[in-house]
Scaffold this motif. Structure first.
Motif, short mmCIF file in Angstrom:
data_model
loop_
_atom_site.label_atom_id
_atom_site.label_comp_id
_atom_site.label_asym_id
_atom_site.label_seq_id
_atom_site.Cartn_x
_atom_site.Cartn_y
_atom_site.Cartn_z
N TYR A 4 0.84 -1.23 0.08
CA TYR A 4 -0.11 0.03 -0.31
C TYR A 4 0.84 1.07 0.02
O TYR A 4 0.39 2.32 -0.74
N SER A 5 1.96 1.34 0.74
CA SER A 5 2.76 2.30 0.64
C SER A 5 3.69 2.63 -0.67
O SER A 5 4.04 3.56 -1.00
N ILE A 6 3.97 1.29 -1.00
CA ILE A 6 4.72 1.58 -2.42
C ILE A 6 3.70 1.94 -3.46
O ILE A 6 4.18 2.84 -4.11
N VAL A 7 2.62 1.52 -3.38
CA VAL A 7 1.62 2.02 -4.50
C VAL A 7 1.24 3.56 -4.27
O VAL A 7 1.11 4.22 -5.20
N SER A 8 1.31 4.09 -3.20
CA SER A 8 0.92 5.26 -2.60
C SER A 8 2.14 6.25 -3.51
O SER A 8 2.08 7.24 -3.93
N ALA A 9 3.41 5.80 -3.17
CA ALA A 9 4.51 6.65 -3.72
C ALA A 9 4.58 6.48 -5.16
O ALA A 9 4.87 7.41 -5.82
N LEU A 10 4.01 5.43 -5.56
CA LEU A 10 4.01 5.18 -7.32
C LEU A 10 3.18 6.07 -7.72
O LEU A 10 3.29 6.80 -8.76
N ILE A 11 1.90 6.11 -7.33
CA ILE A 11 0.91 7.16 -7.94
C ILE A 11 1.05 8.60 -7.78
O ILE A 11 1.19 9.27 -8.48
N GLU A 12 1.94 8.75 -6.64
CA GLU A 12 2.35 10.26 -6.36
C GLU A 12 3.17 10.67 -7.32
O GLU A 12 3.29 11.78 -8.03
N GLN A 13 4.36 9.75 -7.88
CA GLN A 13 5.23 9.72 -8.77
C GLN A 13 4.59 9.90 -10.11
O GLN A 13 4.94 10.90 -10.98
N CYS A 14 3.77 9.25 -10.39
CA CYS A 14 2.87 9.41 -11.64
C CYS A 14 1.90 10.79 -11.81
O CYS A 14 2.23 11.31 -13.01
N GLU A 15 1.65 11.06 -10.54
CA GLU A 15 0.80 12.54 -10.57
C GLU A 15 1.97 13.38 -10.95
O GLU A 15 1.41 14.52 -11.65
N GLN A 16 3.08 13.49 -10.36
CA GLN A 16 4.15 14.40 -10.64
C GLN A 16 4.59 14.56 -12.09
O GLN A 16 4.72 15.38 -12.88
N HIS A 17 4.49 13.27 -12.80
CA HIS A 17 4.94 13.27 -14.42
C HIS A 17 3.78 13.69 -14.86
O HIS A 17 4.08 14.71 -16.18
N ALA A 18 2.67 13.47 -14.74
CA ALA A 18 1.40 14.05 -15.32
C ALA A 18 1.30 15.55 -15.39
O ALA A 18 1.11 16.29 -16.52
N LEU A 19 1.48 16.02 -14.16
CA LEU A 19 1.75 17.65 -13.95
C LEU A 19 2.57 18.29 -14.77
O LEU A 19 2.39 19.24 -15.46
N ALA A 20 3.82 17.54 -14.67
CA ALA A 20 4.99 18.37 -15.50
C ALA A 20 4.72 18.09 -17.04
O ALA A 20 5.15 18.97 -17.66
N ASN A 21 4.04 17.41 -17.40
CA ASN A 21 3.67 17.01 -18.96
C ASN A 21 2.19 17.48 -19.32
O ASN A 21 1.57 17.38 -20.32
#
Length: 122
Positions: A4-21
């Motif tokens: 759960y904590s790994i997926v939370s960090a993964l989704i946060e990383q995805c959100e950062q890439h989406a925002l940047a793009n």
């Protein structure tokens, strides 16, 4: 269950890439998961399906590529690719091995869409 904590960090990383793009949504998340990463693929998938519901990843498909374990024997110098969790050299049965690959979880690729259905690959 640390997935759960790994997926939370993964989704946060995805959100950062989406925002940047300037992406409106993420449609695909590709990861590489090492055999020795300590992460159970089925639990990771379940956690991703649970946590993606509220954010930019809600339509995303998670693709997990299992990375085999790669070890180098310090006694016979053979490099071995293994699908199981063991550090014993299959050539000489030595325990004096070094892990070269198969311990990590890496975000490999994202597929995102912008507002006008333009697909972005990272």
């Amino acid at each position: 269950m640390h997935e759960y904590s790994i997926v939370s960090a993964l989704i946060e990383q995805c959100e950062q890439h989406a925002l940047a793009n300037h992406a409106a949504k993420i449609t695909r998340v590709d990861i590489k998961l090492g055999v020795m990463s300590g992460v159970e693929p089925s639990l990771l998938q379940t956690a991703f399906d649970t946590f993606k519901l509220d954010g930019i990843c809600k339509a995303a498909q998670l693709n997990i590529q299992i990375q085999p374990l790669v070890i180098l024997c310090q006694d016979c110098q053979s490099e071995s690719v293994l699908s199981e969790r063991t550090i014993v050299c299959p050539a000489c049965q030595s325990y004096r091995t070094r892990v070269l690959d198969g311990e990590d979880m890496l975000l490999m690729q994202l597929e995102m869409e912008q507002e006008e259905d333009e697909i972005l690959h990272l």
